[in-house]
Design a protein around this motif. Structure first.
Motif, PDB file in Angstrom:
ATOM      1  N   SER A  43      -3.013   5.535   1.124  1.00 25.14           N
ATOM      2  CA  SER A  43      -1.878   4.718   0.418  1.00 25.14           C
ATOM      3  C   SER A  43      -0.926   5.107  -0.450  1.00 25.14           C
TER       4      SER A  43
ATOM      5  N   PHE B 246      -1.424  -0.663  -3.188  1.00 25.88           N
ATOM      6  CA  PHE B 246      -2.652  -0.441  -4.070  1.00 25.88           C
ATOM      7  C   PHE B 246      -3.335   0.960  -3.984  1.00 25.88           C
TER       8      PHE B 246
ATOM      9  N   SER C 137     -10.984   1.621  -1.899  1.00 22.78           N
ATOM     10  CA  SER C 137      -9.949   0.536  -2.442  1.00 22.78           C
ATOM     11  C   SER C 137     -10.249  -0.935  -1.729  1.00 22.78           C
TER      12      SER C 137
ATOM     13  N   ASP D  86      -0.987   0.911   6.852  1.00 22.79           N
ATOM     14  CA  ASP D  86      -2.247   1.670   6.142  1.00 22.79           C
ATOM     15  C   ASP D  86      -3.350   0.824   6.445  1.00 22.79           C
TER      16      ASP D  86
HETATM   17 MG   LIG Z   1      -5.768   2.925   0.579  1.00 16.40          MG
END
Ligand SMILES: [Mg+2]
Ligand SMILES: Nc1nc2c(ncn2[C@@H]2O[C@H](COP(=O)(O)OP(=O)(O)OP(=O)(O)O)[C@@H](O)[C@H]2O)c(=O)[nH]1
Length: 284
Positions: free
Chosen positions: A28, A41, A47, A114
Protein backbone atom coordinates in the motif's frame (compact mmCIF):
# COMPACT_ATOMS: atom_id res chain seq x y z
CA UNK A 1 -16.22 12.98 -20.54
CA UNK A 2 -17.04 11.97 -24.06
CA UNK A 3 -14.88 8.90 -24.41
CA UNK A 4 -16.33 6.50 -21.89
CA UNK A 5 -15.19 3.10 -23.04
CA UNK A 6 -16.24 0.31 -20.71
CA UNK A 7 -13.55 -1.92 -22.17
CA UNK A 8 -14.67 -4.86 -20.13
CA UNK A 9 -18.08 -5.00 -21.72
CA UNK A 10 -16.33 -5.29 -25.07
CA UNK A 11 -14.49 -8.30 -23.77
CA UNK A 12 -11.09 -6.71 -23.34
CA UNK A 13 -9.79 -7.07 -19.80
CA UNK A 14 -8.83 -3.80 -18.17
CA UNK A 15 -5.05 -3.43 -18.01
CA UNK A 16 -3.85 -3.42 -14.42
CA UNK A 17 -0.77 -3.64 -12.24
CA UNK A 18 -1.66 -5.97 -9.38
CA UNK A 19 0.42 -5.54 -6.23
CA UNK A 20 0.61 -8.64 -4.09
CA UNK A 21 2.83 -10.46 -1.62
CA UNK A 22 3.05 -11.07 2.10
CA UNK A 23 1.38 -8.74 4.55
CA UNK A 24 3.41 -5.75 5.72
CA UNK A 25 5.72 -5.87 2.70
CA UNK A 26 4.72 -2.29 1.87
CA UNK A 27 2.32 -2.82 -1.05
CA UNK A 28 0.00 0.00 0.00
CA UNK A 29 2.83 2.40 0.78
CA UNK A 30 4.35 1.63 -2.62
CA UNK A 31 1.12 2.72 -4.30
CA UNK A 32 0.96 5.84 -2.11
CA UNK A 33 4.51 6.65 -3.21
CA UNK A 34 3.46 6.32 -6.87
CA UNK A 35 0.52 8.66 -6.17
CA UNK A 36 2.78 11.08 -4.24
CA UNK A 37 0.27 11.12 -1.40
CA UNK A 38 -1.06 9.10 1.50
CA UNK A 39 -4.22 7.74 -0.09
CA UNK A 40 -4.29 4.11 0.97
CA UNK A 41 -4.44 2.75 4.50
CA UNK A 42 -1.03 1.81 5.91
CA UNK A 43 -0.45 -0.25 9.03
CA UNK A 44 2.27 -2.03 10.94
CA UNK A 45 -0.24 -4.81 11.60
CA UNK A 46 -1.98 -6.90 8.98
CA UNK A 47 -4.18 -4.23 7.51
CA UNK A 48 -7.19 -6.47 6.75
CA UNK A 49 -8.45 -4.15 4.04
CA UNK A 50 -10.35 -5.43 1.01
CA UNK A 51 -8.62 -5.06 -2.36
CA UNK A 52 -8.38 -1.46 -3.61
CA UNK A 53 -8.52 -0.43 -7.26
CA UNK A 54 -6.87 2.91 -8.05
CA UNK A 55 -7.51 4.73 -11.32
CA UNK A 56 -6.90 8.12 -12.85
CA UNK A 57 -9.61 10.73 -12.60
CA UNK A 58 -9.76 14.03 -14.42
CA UNK A 59 -11.73 15.81 -11.72
CA UNK A 60 -10.12 17.94 -9.04
CA UNK A 61 -10.96 15.83 -6.00
CA UNK A 62 -10.08 12.33 -4.98
CA UNK A 63 -13.18 10.10 -5.07
CA UNK A 64 -13.49 7.05 -2.85
CA UNK A 65 -15.91 4.19 -3.42
CA UNK A 66 -16.81 0.69 -2.31
CA UNK A 67 -18.68 -2.33 -3.48
CA UNK A 68 -20.79 -3.47 -0.51
CA UNK A 69 -20.45 -7.16 0.29
CA UNK A 70 -22.43 -9.42 -2.00
CA UNK A 71 -23.77 -6.50 -4.06
CA UNK A 72 -22.84 -5.06 -7.40
CA UNK A 73 -23.84 -1.46 -6.95
CA UNK A 74 -20.95 0.85 -6.10
CA UNK A 75 -21.34 3.47 -3.38
CA UNK A 76 -19.33 6.62 -2.77
CA UNK A 77 -17.47 6.90 0.54
CA UNK A 78 -15.95 9.76 2.48
CA UNK A 79 -12.20 9.57 3.04
CA UNK A 80 -12.84 8.62 6.69
CA UNK A 81 -15.20 5.81 5.67
CA UNK A 82 -12.68 4.62 3.10
CA UNK A 83 -9.83 4.51 5.61
CA UNK A 84 -11.89 2.64 8.17
CA UNK A 85 -13.17 0.03 5.68
CA UNK A 86 -11.38 -3.01 6.97
CA UNK A 87 -11.85 -6.01 9.19
CA UNK A 88 -11.51 -4.88 12.79
CA UNK A 89 -11.62 -7.13 15.85
CA UNK A 90 -13.06 -10.08 13.93
CA UNK A 91 -15.88 -7.97 12.44
CA UNK A 92 -15.73 -8.50 8.67
CA UNK A 93 -15.42 -5.52 6.39
CA UNK A 94 -18.69 -4.32 4.88
CA UNK A 95 -17.14 -4.04 1.44
CA UNK A 96 -15.81 -6.61 -1.03
CA UNK A 97 -13.64 -4.06 -2.80
CA UNK A 98 -12.74 -0.40 -2.57
CA UNK A 99 -11.67 2.09 -5.16
CA UNK A 100 -9.94 5.43 -5.44
CA UNK A 101 -10.22 7.78 -8.40
CA UNK A 102 -7.26 10.12 -8.05
CA UNK A 103 -6.19 13.05 -10.22
CA UNK A 104 -2.62 12.36 -9.05
CA UNK A 105 -2.63 8.82 -10.46
CA UNK A 106 0.33 8.92 -12.87
CA UNK A 107 -0.94 6.19 -15.22
CA UNK A 108 -3.95 6.83 -17.42
CA UNK A 109 -4.13 3.52 -19.20
CA UNK A 110 -4.12 1.01 -16.42
CA UNK A 111 -5.46 0.43 -12.92
CA UNK A 112 -3.31 -0.08 -9.83
CA UNK A 113 -4.67 -2.88 -7.66
CA UNK A 114 -3.65 -3.14 -4.02
CA UNK A 115 -4.37 -6.58 -2.61
CA UNK A 116 -4.44 -7.56 1.05
CA UNK A 117 -1.29 -9.45 1.98
CA UNK A 118 -1.18 -13.16 2.57
CA UNK A 119 -2.73 -13.41 5.99
CA UNK A 120 -1.45 -15.38 8.93
CA UNK A 121 -5.02 -15.63 10.28
CA UNK A 122 -6.92 -16.49 7.16
CA UNK A 123 -5.85 -18.96 4.59
CA UNK A 124 -5.43 -16.33 1.91
CA UNK A 125 -2.98 -16.91 -0.90
CA UNK A 126 -0.11 -14.50 -1.63
CA UNK A 127 -0.43 -15.45 -5.26
CA UNK A 128 -3.39 -14.42 -7.38
CA UNK A 129 -5.06 -17.16 -9.41
CA UNK A 130 -4.84 -16.70 -13.14
CA UNK A 131 -8.13 -15.57 -14.70
CA UNK A 132 -9.15 -14.16 -18.10
CA UNK A 133 -9.96 -10.82 -16.43
CA UNK A 134 -6.31 -10.66 -15.37
CA UNK A 135 -4.93 -11.45 -18.82
CA UNK A 136 -3.87 -7.81 -19.31
CA UNK A 137 -2.35 -7.53 -15.85
CA UNK A 138 1.23 -7.05 -14.80
CA UNK A 139 1.91 -8.62 -11.41
CA UNK A 140 4.09 -6.73 -8.98
CA UNK A 141 5.33 -9.12 -6.32
CA UNK A 142 6.37 -7.05 -3.30
CA UNK A 143 9.01 -8.58 -1.03
CA UNK A 144 11.25 -6.96 1.55
CA UNK A 145 14.96 -6.59 0.99
CA UNK A 146 15.72 -7.97 4.44
CA UNK A 147 14.35 -11.34 3.38
CA UNK A 148 16.47 -11.69 0.28
CA UNK A 149 16.93 -14.41 -0.75
CA UNK A 150 14.91 -16.36 1.80
CA UNK A 151 13.62 -19.71 0.63
CA UNK A 152 10.05 -18.47 1.02
CA UNK A 153 10.80 -15.48 -1.27
CA UNK A 154 12.32 -17.74 -3.92
CA UNK A 155 9.41 -20.14 -3.86
CA UNK A 156 6.95 -17.24 -4.22
CA UNK A 157 8.87 -15.99 -7.24
CA UNK A 158 8.98 -19.49 -8.74
CA UNK A 159 5.21 -19.76 -8.37
CA UNK A 160 4.70 -16.39 -10.11
CA UNK A 161 7.01 -17.54 -12.89
CA UNK A 162 4.82 -20.57 -13.45
CA UNK A 163 1.53 -18.66 -13.33
CA UNK A 164 2.47 -15.43 -15.05
CA UNK A 165 5.55 -16.03 -17.21
CA UNK A 166 6.94 -12.76 -18.56
CA UNK A 167 4.21 -10.78 -16.81
CA UNK A 168 5.61 -10.08 -13.39
CA UNK A 169 8.23 -7.96 -11.74
CA UNK A 170 9.75 -8.25 -8.30
CA UNK A 171 10.26 -5.41 -5.85
CA UNK A 172 12.57 -5.71 -2.83
CA UNK A 173 11.19 -2.94 -0.62
CA UNK A 174 12.44 -1.32 2.59
CA UNK A 175 15.98 -0.84 1.31
CA UNK A 176 16.20 2.16 3.65
CA UNK A 177 16.67 -0.35 6.50
CA UNK A 178 19.84 -1.74 4.94
CA UNK A 179 23.36 -0.45 4.29
CA UNK A 180 24.67 0.36 0.83
CA UNK A 181 26.86 -2.73 0.48
CA UNK A 182 23.96 -4.98 1.20
CA UNK A 183 21.61 -3.09 -1.15
CA UNK A 184 24.18 -3.26 -3.94
CA UNK A 185 24.81 -6.94 -3.29
CA UNK A 186 21.12 -7.82 -3.56
CA UNK A 187 20.52 -5.42 -6.46
CA UNK A 188 23.44 -6.76 -8.49
CA UNK A 189 23.12 -10.43 -7.62
CA UNK A 190 19.34 -10.76 -7.28
CA UNK A 191 18.70 -11.86 -10.83
CA UNK A 192 21.65 -14.27 -10.77
CA UNK A 193 20.33 -15.79 -7.57
CA UNK A 194 16.91 -16.27 -9.08
CA UNK A 195 18.43 -17.95 -12.13
CA UNK A 196 20.54 -20.21 -9.92
CA UNK A 197 17.28 -21.16 -8.23
CA UNK A 198 15.87 -22.23 -11.57
CA UNK A 199 13.88 -19.03 -12.20
CA UNK A 200 15.04 -18.27 -15.72
CA UNK A 201 14.85 -15.86 -17.29
CA UNK A 202 14.75 -13.91 -14.05
CA UNK A 203 12.02 -11.24 -13.87
CA UNK A 204 12.91 -7.54 -13.68
CA UNK A 205 13.96 -6.77 -10.13
CA UNK A 206 13.97 -3.46 -8.21
CA UNK A 207 15.52 -2.62 -4.85
CA UNK A 208 13.88 0.49 -3.40
CA UNK A 209 12.13 2.10 -0.46
CA UNK A 210 8.48 3.12 -0.66
CA UNK A 211 8.86 5.17 2.52
CA UNK A 212 11.80 7.20 1.21
CA UNK A 213 10.08 7.75 -2.11
CA UNK A 214 6.92 9.05 -0.47
CA UNK A 215 9.09 11.33 1.68
CA UNK A 216 10.87 12.52 -1.48
CA UNK A 217 7.56 13.38 -3.13
CA UNK A 218 5.85 14.95 -0.13
CA UNK A 219 8.89 16.92 1.04
CA UNK A 220 9.30 14.99 4.30
CA UNK A 221 12.89 16.08 4.67
CA UNK A 222 13.13 14.98 8.24
CA UNK A 223 12.76 11.31 7.31
CA UNK A 224 15.05 11.72 4.29
CA UNK A 225 17.74 13.29 6.50
CA UNK A 226 17.63 10.34 8.87
CA UNK A 227 18.83 8.06 6.08
CA UNK A 228 22.44 8.16 4.85
CA UNK A 229 22.89 9.97 1.55
CA UNK A 230 24.36 6.96 -0.29
CA UNK A 231 21.44 4.74 0.82
CA UNK A 232 19.01 7.44 -0.27
CA UNK A 233 20.59 7.64 -3.71
CA UNK A 234 20.39 3.89 -4.24
CA UNK A 235 16.77 3.82 -3.09
CA UNK A 236 15.80 6.77 -5.31
CA UNK A 237 17.48 5.19 -8.34
CA UNK A 238 15.71 1.89 -7.63
CA UNK A 239 12.33 3.61 -7.43
CA UNK A 240 12.95 5.58 -10.61
CA UNK A 241 13.74 2.35 -12.45
CA UNK A 242 10.57 0.75 -11.06
CA UNK A 243 8.46 3.70 -12.23
CA UNK A 244 10.01 3.44 -15.69
CA UNK A 245 9.07 -0.26 -15.80
CA UNK A 246 5.45 0.73 -15.09
CA UNK A 247 5.56 3.38 -17.84
CA UNK A 248 6.91 0.75 -20.22
CA UNK A 249 4.01 -1.50 -19.28
CA UNK A 250 1.63 1.40 -19.88
CA UNK A 251 3.13 2.01 -23.32
CA UNK A 252 2.45 -1.64 -24.18
CA UNK A 253 -1.17 -1.70 -23.03
CA UNK A 254 -2.20 1.81 -24.00
CA UNK A 255 -4.69 1.61 -26.80
CA UNK A 256 -7.64 3.72 -25.77
CA UNK A 257 -7.97 5.87 -22.71
CA UNK A 258 -10.67 4.58 -20.39
CA UNK A 259 -12.69 7.15 -18.52
CA UNK A 260 -13.08 5.41 -15.20
CA UNK A 261 -15.94 5.92 -12.78
CA UNK A 262 -16.91 4.03 -9.64
CA UNK A 263 -19.37 1.76 -11.45
CA UNK A 264 -17.05 0.98 -14.36
CA UNK A 265 -14.29 0.05 -12.00
CA UNK A 266 -16.09 -1.79 -9.23
CA UNK A 267 -18.35 -3.77 -11.57
CA UNK A 268 -15.59 -4.74 -13.94
CA UNK A 269 -14.53 -8.37 -14.40
CA UNK A 270 -11.14 -7.14 -13.12
CA UNK A 271 -12.76 -6.21 -9.77
CA UNK A 272 -14.66 -9.51 -9.78
CA UNK A 273 -11.46 -11.50 -10.31
CA UNK A 274 -9.67 -9.59 -7.57
CA UNK A 275 -12.59 -10.14 -5.15
CA UNK A 276 -12.71 -13.85 -5.95
CA UNK A 277 -8.98 -14.11 -5.33
CA UNK A 278 -9.40 -12.43 -2.01
CA UNK A 279 -12.11 -14.89 -1.04
CA UNK A 280 -9.90 -17.73 -2.20
CA UNK A 281 -12.58 -18.92 -4.58
CA UNK A 282 -11.96 -20.56 -7.87
CA UNK A 283 -12.40 -18.30 -10.87
CA UNK A 284 -12.67 -19.38 -14.42
MG1 LIG B 1 -1.89 -2.87 2.53
N1 LIG C 1 11.14 1.94 6.74
C1 LIG C 1 10.25 1.58 5.83
N2 LIG C 1 9.03 1.20 6.22
C2 LIG C 1 8.15 0.84 5.25
C3 LIG C 1 8.47 0.84 3.87
N3 LIG C 1 7.41 0.41 3.17
C4 LIG C 1 6.44 0.14 4.08
N4 LIG C 1 6.88 0.41 5.32
C5 LIG C 1 6.14 0.26 6.60
O1 LIG C 1 5.72 -1.10 6.68
C6 LIG C 1 4.42 -1.19 7.26
C7 LIG C 1 3.51 -1.93 6.30
O2 LIG C 1 3.28 -1.14 5.14
P1 LIG C 1 1.96 -1.34 4.27
O3 LIG C 1 2.12 -0.55 3.03
O4 LIG C 1 0.75 -1.11 5.10
O5 LIG C 1 2.12 -2.91 3.95
P2 LIG C 1 1.14 -3.84 3.09
O6 LIG C 1 1.98 -4.75 2.28
O7 LIG C 1 0.15 -3.01 2.35
O8 LIG C 1 0.42 -4.69 4.25
P3 LIG C 1 -1.01 -5.47 4.20
O9 LIG C 1 -2.02 -4.52 3.62
O10 LIG C 1 -1.29 -5.84 5.63
O11 LIG C 1 -0.81 -6.67 3.34
C8 LIG C 1 3.98 0.25 7.56
O12 LIG C 1 4.27 0.53 8.90
C9 LIG C 1 4.85 1.08 6.61
O13 LIG C 1 5.08 2.38 7.09
C10 LIG C 1 9.79 1.27 3.49
O14 LIG C 1 10.18 1.32 2.33
N5 LIG C 1 10.63 1.60 4.53
Amino acid sequence: MNNIIPQDSQGTPLPAAVFSGDFNAGKSLLINALLHQNSLFISREESMTPPVLVAKSDGGDVIYGARPRGEREAVALSREQFLSSRKVGGVPCESDALCVLAPEMPFRHFVLVDTPGASSQENRPAIPAAAPALDNALFVLVTTLEYWPARHTMSLIREYQMRFPGRFIVVANMADHINTNEIRRVRDKGRQRMERNGIAPAPPFFTLSARLELARRTGDDEYRRRIKADVRELCDAGFDAFRVALYEFEAKVASRAVDYDLETLLNSPLAEAVIMNQKGQKIC
